[in-house]
Design a protein around this motif. Structure first.
Motif, PDB file in Angstrom:
ATOM      1  N   GLU A   6       0.839  -1.182   0.000  1.00 49.89           N
ATOM      2  CA  GLU A   6       0.000   0.000   0.000  1.00 49.89           C
ATOM      3  C   GLU A   6       0.882   1.242   0.000  1.00 49.89           C
ATOM      4  OE1 GLU A   6      -2.155  -0.698   3.648  1.00 49.89           O
ATOM      5  OE2 GLU A   6      -0.718   0.456   4.837  1.00 49.89           O
ATOM      6  N   GLY A   7       0.272   2.366  -0.311  1.00 51.88           N
ATOM      7  CA  GLY A   7       1.002   3.633  -0.263  1.00 51.88           C
ATOM      8  C   GLY A   7       1.854   3.875  -1.489  1.00 51.88           C
ATOM      9  N   ILE A   8       2.808   4.774  -1.340  1.00 50.98           N
ATOM     10  CA  ILE A   8       3.691   5.175  -2.436  1.00 50.98           C
ATOM     11  C   ILE A   8       5.006   4.422  -2.344  1.00 50.98           C
ATOM     12  CG2 ILE A   8       4.955   7.088  -3.494  1.00 50.98           C
ATOM     13  CD1 ILE A   8       1.916   7.250  -3.831  1.00 50.98           C
ATOM     14  N   MET A   9       5.349   3.739  -3.431  1.00 49.48           N
ATOM     15  CA  MET A   9       6.620   3.026  -3.512  1.00 49.48           C
ATOM     16  C   MET A   9       7.362   3.506  -4.755  1.00 49.48           C
ATOM     17  SD  MET A   9       5.745  -0.863  -2.327  1.00 49.48           S
ATOM     18  CE  MET A   9       4.905  -1.190  -0.756  1.00 49.48           C
ATOM     19  N   PRO A  10       8.385   4.329  -4.587  1.00 44.07           N
ATOM     20  CA  PRO A  10       9.137   4.819  -5.745  1.00 44.07           C
ATOM     21  C   PRO A  10       9.861   3.692  -6.472  1.00 44.07           C
ATOM     22  CG  PRO A  10       9.642   6.070  -3.753  1.00 44.07           C
ATOM     23  CD  PRO A  10       8.869   4.886  -3.318  1.00 44.07           C
ATOM     24  N   ALA A  11       9.750   3.712  -7.799  1.00 44.69           N
ATOM     25  CA  ALA A  11      10.594   2.862  -8.636  1.00 44.69           C
ATOM     26  C   ALA A  11      11.886   3.653  -8.851  1.00 44.69           C
ATOM     27  CB  ALA A  11       9.906   2.548  -9.958  1.00 44.69           C
ATOM     28  N   ILE A  12      12.809   3.469  -7.949  1.00 44.33           N
ATOM     29  CA  ILE A  12      13.978   4.332  -7.851  1.00 44.33           C
ATOM     30  C   ILE A  12      14.881   4.217  -9.081  1.00 44.33           C
ATOM     31  CG2 ILE A  12      16.134   4.656  -6.555  1.00 44.33           C
ATOM     32  CD1 ILE A  12      13.793   5.788  -5.084  1.00 44.33           C
ATOM     33  N   THR A  13      15.369   5.373  -9.548  1.00 48.88           N
ATOM     34  CA  THR A  13      16.369   5.367 -10.615  1.00 48.88           C
ATOM     35  C   THR A  13      17.722   4.971 -10.033  1.00 48.88           C
ATOM     36  OG1 THR A  13      16.802   7.719 -10.271  1.00 48.88           O
ATOM     37  CG2 THR A  13      15.229   7.132 -11.994  1.00 48.88           C
ATOM     38  N   THR A  14      18.519   4.278 -10.833  1.00 45.84           N
ATOM     39  CA  THR A  14      19.874   3.925 -10.416  1.00 45.84           C
ATOM     40  C   THR A  14      20.799   5.080 -10.771  1.00 45.84           C
ATOM     41  OG1 THR A  14      19.427   1.577 -10.810  1.00 45.84           O
ATOM     42  CG2 THR A  14      21.739   2.241 -10.674  1.00 45.84           C
ATOM     43  N   LYS A  15      21.566   5.520  -9.810  1.00 45.74           N
ATOM     44  CA  LYS A  15      22.456   6.661 -10.014  1.00 45.74           C
ATOM     45  C   LYS A  15      23.848   6.174 -10.444  1.00 45.74           C
ATOM     46  CE  LYS A  15      19.122   9.245  -8.296  1.00 45.74           C
ATOM     47  NZ  LYS A  15      18.118   8.200  -8.018  1.00 45.74           N
ATOM     48  N   ILE A 220      -0.805  13.285  -3.062  1.00 46.90           N
ATOM     49  CA  ILE A 220      -1.963  12.780  -3.818  1.00 46.90           C
ATOM     50  C   ILE A 220      -2.516  11.531  -3.150  1.00 46.90           C
ATOM     51  CG2 ILE A 220      -2.663  11.686  -5.992  1.00 46.90           C
ATOM     52  CD1 ILE A 220      -0.761  13.632  -7.418  1.00 46.90           C
ATOM     53  N   TYR A 221      -1.653  10.608  -2.796  1.00 50.08           N
ATOM     54  CA  TYR A 221      -2.102   9.368  -2.145  1.00 50.08           C
ATOM     55  C   TYR A 221      -2.775   9.662  -0.806  1.00 50.08           C
ATOM     56  CZ  TYR A 221      -1.922   5.096   0.599  1.00 50.08           C
ATOM     57  OH  TYR A 221      -2.254   4.041   1.419  1.00 50.08           O
ATOM     58  N   GLU A 222      -2.137  10.472   0.019  1.00 49.09           N
ATOM     59  CA  GLU A 222      -2.678  10.741   1.364  1.00 49.09           C
ATOM     60  C   GLU A 222      -4.016  11.468   1.289  1.00 49.09           C
ATOM     61  OE1 GLU A 222      -1.617   9.454   3.990  1.00 49.09           O
ATOM     62  OE2 GLU A 222       0.469   8.901   3.638  1.00 49.09           O
ATOM     63  N   ASP A 231      -9.017  17.985  -3.543  1.00 48.02           N
ATOM     64  CA  ASP A 231      -7.667  18.485  -3.266  1.00 48.02           C
ATOM     65  C   ASP A 231      -6.622  17.667  -4.018  1.00 48.02           C
ATOM     66  OD1 ASP A 231      -8.560  20.496  -1.599  1.00 48.02           O
ATOM     67  OD2 ASP A 231      -8.276  19.349   0.247  1.00 48.02           O
ATOM     68  N   ALA A 232      -6.783  16.346  -3.995  1.00 50.53           N
ATOM     69  CA  ALA A 232      -5.856  15.482  -4.722  1.00 50.53           C
ATOM     70  C   ALA A 232      -5.917  15.755  -6.217  1.00 50.53           C
ATOM     71  CB  ALA A 232      -6.182  14.015  -4.432  1.00 50.53           C
TER      72      ALA A 232
END
Length: 303
Positions: A6-15, A220-222, A231-232
């Motif tokens: 649940e919630g926001i899970m970033p698909a993180i970029t590799t640096k 947005i999620y919250e 508001d979202a």
């Protein structure tokens, strides 16, 4: 650490550094920004993470370092995108050894497996790991669809718990909920329809532009979770030109350029990808700069 899908899970970029080695300094800056914004998990080595270009030892390092960085605050997931069942099982076992909390898992790469082969592929990994699995269903980009009929079979395995729903058909949210209830958690995976998916009952969002704009994405999620749809919607309408940067072939370059503008990333990508140039670069820069000029004041929403 257990995973709540649940919630926001970033698909993180590799640096990456200029010499094409992993840039853990900038990576940590970005991870800290995500945690400070209140994300609910971290997903490594996905499409945005340039998974197809990463070496096995780099994936392991990313997992191990991220687990240390988050210090148990949120679960860490690693993506499995392999060509063989044997390699997928090995990747799952390594992820478990390296401290990952869960797996995001694509169907077999390159070979377009049949429904029966695809189901057996997921089942084989599920049998050989104790980690919870989120099935990544993205037939648009990866040409294999995991249907609800296939999920009937897959959900016999307790550790297959969630789907990253990226079919682009928001009505699938309702179909999945009607068929499986809470047995199959839904993480929407397409930025441009995430708002609609969350309103329709998706449990969370594996997000892309969150890499550059974590606070807005979490907001947005919250707000939706609190029932404050209008508001979202206001934030989502501002966000849309940026979110559309996630649904084109150059999504990695686009989002990394946005990370530069928000101070939590660099443009370095791994060849054969190259940073944006020419008209495409100018167009993306204009979108980013115009959006930053009208960036919403989140304080007024008092989330």
């Amino acid at each position: 650490m257990s995973v709540k899908w649940e919630g926001i899970m970033p698909a993180i970029t590799t640096k990456f550094n200029d010499d094409d080695t992993l840039d853990f300094n900038m990576f940590e800056i970005n991870i800290k920004a995500q945690l400070d914004a209140g994300v609910h998990g971290i997903v490594l080595g996905g499409t945005l993470g340039e998974a197809s270009t990463l070496l096995e030892e780099e994936k392991r390092s990313l997992t191990q370092v991220t687990v240390k960085m988050v210090e148990g605050k949120v679960p860490v997931m690693i993506n499995i995108a392999e060509q063989s069942t044997k390699a997928a099982i090995k990747a799952a076992n390594m992820a478990e050894e390296d401290g990952a909390s869960g797996l995001m898992m694509l169907p077999p790469m390159r070979y377009k497996s049949s429904d029966r082969e695809t189901v057996e592929y997921f089942k084989a990994v599920a049998k050989n790991t104790s980690l919870p699995i989120m099935v990544y269903n993205n037939p648009i980009d990866y040409k294999i669809e995991i249907t609800n009929k296939m999920f009937d079979e897959l959900l016999k395995f307790d550790n297959i718990e969630a789907v990253k729903e990226s079919t682009r058909d928001v009505t699938n949210i309702t179909r999945i909920k009607n068929r499986f209830g809470d047995r199959l958690k839904i993480m929407t995976g397409v930025d441009t329809i995430a708002f609609e998916s969350l309103v329709l009952g998706a449990d969370g969002w594996v997000a892309g532009l969150v890499c550059a704009f974590p606070e807005e994405t979490v907001a947005i999620y919250e707000l939706i979770k609190a029932g404050r749809i209008q508001d979202a919607l206001e934030i989502n309408r501002w966000f849309m030109p940026l979110l559309e940067l996630d649904i084109v072939p150059e999504l990695v370059q686009n989002i990394k350029l946005a990370e530069v503008y928000t101070g939590i990333g660099t443009e370095n990508v791994r060849p054969p990808r190259l940073p944006l140039a020419g008209k495409k670069r100018k167009k993306v820069i204009k979108i980013i700069e115009d959006s930053l000029k009208t960036r919403p004041d989140l304080a007024k929403y008092k989330i």
